[in-house]
Design an enzyme around this catalytic site. Sequence first.
Site, mmCIF file in Angstrom:
data_model
loop_
_atom_site.group_PDB
_atom_site.id
_atom_site.type_symbol
_atom_site.label_atom_id
_atom_site.label_comp_id
_atom_site.label_asym_id
_atom_site.label_seq_id
_atom_site.Cartn_x
_atom_site.Cartn_y
_atom_site.Cartn_z
ATOM 1 C CE LYS A 49 16.995 68.506 43.387
ATOM 2 N NZ LYS A 49 16.640 68.310 41.980
ATOM 3 C CE1 TYR A 268 48.665 78.613 50.093
ATOM 4 C CE2 TYR A 268 46.300 78.773 50.509
ATOM 5 C CZ TYR A 268 47.554 78.247 50.828
ATOM 6 O OH TYR A 268 47.676 77.378 51.877
HETATM 7 C C1 PLP Z 1 15.623 69.324 41.828
HETATM 8 C C2 PLP Z 1 14.435 69.162 40.983
HETATM 9 C C3 PLP Z 1 13.364 70.054 41.092
HETATM 10 C C4 PLP Z 1 13.409 71.283 41.968
HETATM 11 O O1 PLP Z 1 14.037 72.321 41.253
HETATM 12 P P1 PLP Z 1 14.166 73.786 41.870
HETATM 13 O O2 PLP Z 1 14.769 74.576 40.773
HETATM 14 O O3 PLP Z 1 15.069 73.658 43.049
HETATM 15 O O4 PLP Z 1 12.802 74.211 42.248
HETATM 16 C C5 PLP Z 1 12.233 69.789 40.349
HETATM 17 N N1 PLP Z 1 12.164 68.711 39.527
HETATM 18 C C6 PLP Z 1 13.184 67.856 39.383
HETATM 19 C C7 PLP Z 1 13.051 66.706 38.455
HETATM 20 C C8 PLP Z 1 14.356 68.050 40.093
HETATM 21 O O5 PLP Z 1 15.376 67.202 39.935
#
Ligand code: PLP
Length: 371
Positions: A49, A268
Amino acid sequence: MPKQNNLNNHQSSLHRERGTTAYINTTHIRHNLNVFKQLHRGKVIAVVKADAYGHGLTRVVPALSACDAFAVATIEEALELRELAADKKILLLEGVFNRYEMNKAIEQRFDVVVHQDYQIGLLQEVNSPAEIDVWLKIDTGMNRLGFDKNELADKLAELKAIDAVATIRLMSHFASSDLLNSAQTQTQIQCNSWLKSLGHEYSFSNTGAVLNQLAEPDEWARVGVGLFGISPLAAGYWGHTYGLKPAMHLTAKIISSKTITAGALVGYGGNFMAKHDMRIGIVGIGYADGYPWSEHGSSVLLDGLKAPVIGRVSMDMIAIDITNFDHQMTGKQVTIWGGDLPIESVAEDLKLIPYTLSCGITRRVKFYAIQ
Ligand SMILES: *Cc1c(COP(=O)(O)O)cnc(C)c1O
């Protein structure tokens, strides 16, 4: 890595560039998936994702061809992924939100998570002869997505009555799998063992759970951040301790350097005051590139040594202390993270999590895939 150019003469000034670059090492990504396949004998779902956690879906997907399935969060991500992985199982982690997405899921053979009644309703409306694999999500104590365990029997019965539903699998999610000893995790594991007894395949674990040896040997583990060489666990358990290799090497260049005297203020808000005369370098990366705004200094890597970030992060630049370095530093490339500077250590310095760093890289950064 391209050879370091000498940018200090006029001729090469034609080729001078800001040079803020993320190198994505696809061999390392392939290697990391193999590490997880060694650690976890069951199926591995590669979670890609958010544009593969900021690494770029197009570059990353071919390196993950050995995974058993992919998972993404949104229908747009799934459609983009389908173009790159025509035959793989693709799981929508939040399921579908409306009838349009349901139809797309059927047409493109996406698996859907079901965590709300309206999603069961959308499945009930499907009248084409579809074969949809469903992952029924149970909330085992994170209080995020999923049905209560008391509702599970009813929801299973409703799903089983739908012709379009092919396989039903069970899914839950750990809230604290990154911790070494968590009472919350123990409670969730108890609930998972009950889910295991119901005769369906299941998926419980993320990266933290696999690294912490919490994964069930025969489950579908959902591994995201670990594929990019990153461990969500605390210091001492960073990616390299598991043999993971960083997928992203983020670099930027020193675009200006100068000597300042004791008492001078940098950046800044005059947030940094020089305690003594010093040399500083201005590096061409800022929060608009994805280096998070922060008042907690981290460091960059310059010639293999740490150079502290001083003052506030600007939109386009950061300042670093190069007093202990050679004076001819303008044009030099520094490592922001990756390479020999673990992204986990930068995140710790900034009091952030490494996920936000890799996901936060913006379009302004140039990307190169390397092998
Ligand atoms: C993003 C996600 C993962 C992956 O998690 P990581 O910590 O990046 O391995 C697994 N399960 C769900 C439901 C997620 O949303």
